[in-house]
Design an enzyme around this catalytic site. Sequence first.
Site, PDB file in Angstrom:
ATOM      1  CG  HIS A 102      -1.891   1.050   1.404  1.00  0.00           C
ATOM      2  ND1 HIS A 102      -2.425   1.642   0.275  1.00  0.00           N
ATOM      3  CD2 HIS A 102      -2.989   1.088   2.413  1.00  0.00           C
ATOM      4  CE1 HIS A 102      -3.330   2.486   0.658  1.00  0.00           C
ATOM      5  NE2 HIS A 102      -3.706   2.085   1.993  1.00  0.00           N
ATOM      6  CG  HIS A 123      -4.167   0.382  -8.326  1.00  0.00           C
ATOM      7  ND1 HIS A 123      -5.813   0.263  -8.229  1.00  0.00           N
ATOM      8  CD2 HIS A 123      -3.846   1.303  -7.225  1.00  0.00           C
ATOM      9  CE1 HIS A 123      -5.900   1.149  -7.186  1.00  0.00           C
ATOM     10  NE2 HIS A 123      -4.860   1.636  -6.798  1.00  0.00           N
ATOM     11  CG  ASP A 166       2.904   4.570  -3.855  1.00  0.00           C
ATOM     12  OD1 ASP A 166       2.646   5.606  -3.330  1.00  0.00           O
ATOM     13  OD2 ASP A 166       2.163   3.477  -3.931  1.00  0.00           O
TER      14      ASP A 166
HETATM   15  C1  COA Z   1      -0.969  -3.238  -6.047  1.00  0.00           C
HETATM   16  C2  COA Z   1      -1.141  -4.730  -5.662  1.00  0.00           C
HETATM   17  C3  COA Z   1      -0.951  -5.245  -4.095  1.00  0.00           C
HETATM   18  C4  COA Z   1      -2.502  -5.236  -6.393  1.00  0.00           C
HETATM   19  O1  COA Z   1      -2.553  -6.829  -6.167  1.00  0.00           O
HETATM   20  P1  COA Z   1      -3.745  -7.568  -6.652  1.00  0.00           P
HETATM   21  O2  COA Z   1      -4.980  -6.458  -7.214  1.00  0.00           O
HETATM   22  O3  COA Z   1      -3.928  -8.387  -5.776  1.00  0.00           O
HETATM   23  O4  COA Z   1      -3.239  -8.035  -8.008  1.00  0.00           O
HETATM   24  P2  COA Z   1      -2.450  -9.246  -8.259  1.00  0.00           P
HETATM   25  O5  COA Z   1      -1.571  -9.868  -7.406  1.00  0.00           O
HETATM   26  O6  COA Z   1      -3.926 -10.241  -8.644  1.00  0.00           O
HETATM   27  O7  COA Z   1      -1.847  -9.124  -9.685  1.00  0.00           O
HETATM   28  C5  COA Z   1      -2.410  -9.850 -10.879  1.00  0.00           C
HETATM   29  C6  COA Z   1      -1.174 -10.404 -11.646  1.00  0.00           C
HETATM   30  O8  COA Z   1      -0.094  -9.188 -12.023  1.00  0.00           O
HETATM   31  C7  COA Z   1       1.063  -9.493 -11.377  1.00  0.00           C
HETATM   32  N1  COA Z   1       1.396  -8.281 -10.480  1.00  0.00           N
HETATM   33  C8  COA Z   1       0.943  -7.321 -10.172  1.00  0.00           C
HETATM   34  N2  COA Z   1       1.343  -6.288  -9.605  1.00  0.00           N
HETATM   35  C9  COA Z   1       2.696  -6.764 -10.058  1.00  0.00           C
HETATM   36  C10 COA Z   1       4.018  -6.201  -9.830  1.00  0.00           C
HETATM   37  N3  COA Z   1       4.050  -4.994  -9.105  1.00  0.00           N
HETATM   38  N4  COA Z   1       5.202  -6.681 -10.198  1.00  0.00           N
HETATM   39  C11 COA Z   1       5.027  -7.895 -11.010  1.00  0.00           C
HETATM   40  N5  COA Z   1       3.924  -8.306 -10.976  1.00  0.00           N
HETATM   41  C12 COA Z   1       2.782  -8.061 -10.643  1.00  0.00           C
HETATM   42  C13 COA Z   1       0.637 -10.582 -10.306  1.00  0.00           C
HETATM   43  O9  COA Z   1       1.895 -11.300  -9.655  1.00  0.00           O
HETATM   44  C14 COA Z   1      -0.166 -11.429 -10.760  1.00  0.00           C
HETATM   45  O10 COA Z   1       0.267 -12.387 -11.778  1.00  0.00           O
HETATM   46  P3  COA Z   1      -0.294 -13.677 -11.821  1.00  0.00           P
HETATM   47  O11 COA Z   1      -1.813 -13.607 -12.440  1.00  0.00           O
HETATM   48  O12 COA Z   1       0.532 -14.301 -13.150  1.00  0.00           O
HETATM   49  O13 COA Z   1      -0.197 -14.467 -10.432  1.00  0.00           O
HETATM   50  C15 COA Z   1      -0.009  -5.417  -6.491  1.00  0.00           C
HETATM   51  O14 COA Z   1      -0.138  -4.908  -8.013  1.00  0.00           O
HETATM   52  C16 COA Z   1       1.092  -5.189  -5.796  1.00  0.00           C
HETATM   53  O15 COA Z   1       1.959  -5.892  -5.081  1.00  0.00           O
HETATM   54  N6  COA Z   1       2.069  -3.987  -6.394  1.00  0.00           N
HETATM   55  C17 COA Z   1       3.266  -3.424  -5.977  1.00  0.00           C
HETATM   56  C18 COA Z   1       3.200  -2.849  -4.637  1.00  0.00           C
HETATM   57  C19 COA Z   1       2.755  -1.694  -4.854  1.00  0.00           C
HETATM   58  O16 COA Z   1       2.932  -0.835  -5.696  1.00  0.00           O
HETATM   59  N7  COA Z   1       1.571  -1.158  -4.180  1.00  0.00           N
HETATM   60  C20 COA Z   1       1.001   0.114  -4.211  1.00  0.00           C
HETATM   61  C21 COA Z   1      -0.322   0.096  -4.826  1.00  0.00           C
HETATM   62  S1  COA Z   1      -1.157   1.836  -4.989  1.00  0.00           S
END
Ligand code: COA
Length: 388
Positions: A230, A276, A329
Amino acid sequence: MSTSTPTPPTMAKGLEGVIAGESAICKVEQDALIYRGYEIADLAANASFEEVAYLLLKGDKPSTSELEAFNKILISERGLPETVREFLMTSGELVKNNSAVPMDILRTAVSILGHLDPECQDITPEANLRKSIRLLAKTPTIIGHMQNSIDGREFIEADDSLSHAANLLWMMTGQKPTPEAVKVMDVSLVLYAEHDFNASTFTARVIAGTLSDMHGAVTGAIAALKGPLHGGANEAAMEMLSEIRKDIGPENDAGKIQAWMDNAFTTKRKLMGFGHRVYKNGDHRAPILHALGRKAAEARGEEFVRLFELGEAVQTIMEEQKKIFPNVDFPCGMTYFTMGIPVPQYTPIFVASRMSGWCAHISEQHANNRLIRPRVAYTGPELRTWNG
Ligand SMILES: CC(C)(COP(=O)(O)OP(=O)(O)OC[C@H]1O[C@@H](n2cnc3c(N)ncnc32)[C@H](O)[C@@H]1OP(=O)(O)O)[C@@H](O)C(=O)NCCC(=O)NCCS
């Protein structure tokens, strides 16, 4: 006891796609990000952070006299009680000993503020508004004093002539910021102010939904924001770019960047500042902050432009190969780095902004409350007997 309670028919891991309540504060959609009817690009271009905070807390944009009155109270509430100042004097040691990071210090300081706020237990709309303003006003002071303690210097007191953004920079550094730096900080605060049912706001609403108090709800929200999935992602994004720089050396060699990224993909590494839950095709806030941050980097010098160029190369590879876009971010990390802000203060600065959105949501929850209590799909053992 009856075992006939019906099991909820569906389960959404991480509450993905679940509409968990109503709100008049913010709309987050792929096609637009809207605060109380105003689109984010409109606000970033035309409104100050104080105006946006007023809008979020009160529902409509302020008139000139309303803004003047709001600013006056905000400025008058910047000071901290002695107990919080004394705690913050110890914060430098806590950080140096690795027993706390700035988000922990901020969380504790806000919690102490609750003990000392005469209206802490009063959750009427009027008291909530007064507390919102106090929390909003005091957060930059906490961050500033904490940074002073980390730097081993006397507390720098607030400057009443400065805006929320300018005063925050002043208190952290003891240097009067340039108008350009103030503009970048102010816009970043506007972009961070609100984002509907994100994890920290939802946390705040769950706490408020038990009819608990605003300081408690905000304390929980700060804990939720800290995590790297987050708000902590702005720090994590910058740390990741520093790691890439260390691994590839001082030049932005395209082959080395591609190799670093290939390795990240092979090892299924999460790249911080990307992805996201709602925005699958890009975050409205990211290009706005990227453009401002890059301009600041161009003014600051070659090292900072190279950082942005590295970020852009990483972004292109992510977009082209994974169809995953940067969230706010990612440019925030590079932008705050360019401004010379210590990395562990990036997420606390996020709090200095999001406090406005949290407080608006807590007040909205209190005003139209129903306990937030979802169900779980039980995966534990079948029924068994203790003596059997
Ligand atoms: C923001 C976040 C938590 C959203 O999570 P979510 O909605 O549960 O998204 P998912 O984990 O279902 O992502 C879908 C796919 O994209 C991939 N993915 C998503 N964000 C990614 C990232 N930052 N880097 C690499 N792969 C990513 C996931 O591994 C998943 O792949 P898969 O289907 O092969 O398993 C996630 O994108 C993340 O961890 N981002 C990095 C942290 C971040 O920047 N947070 C700030 C958010 S504003």
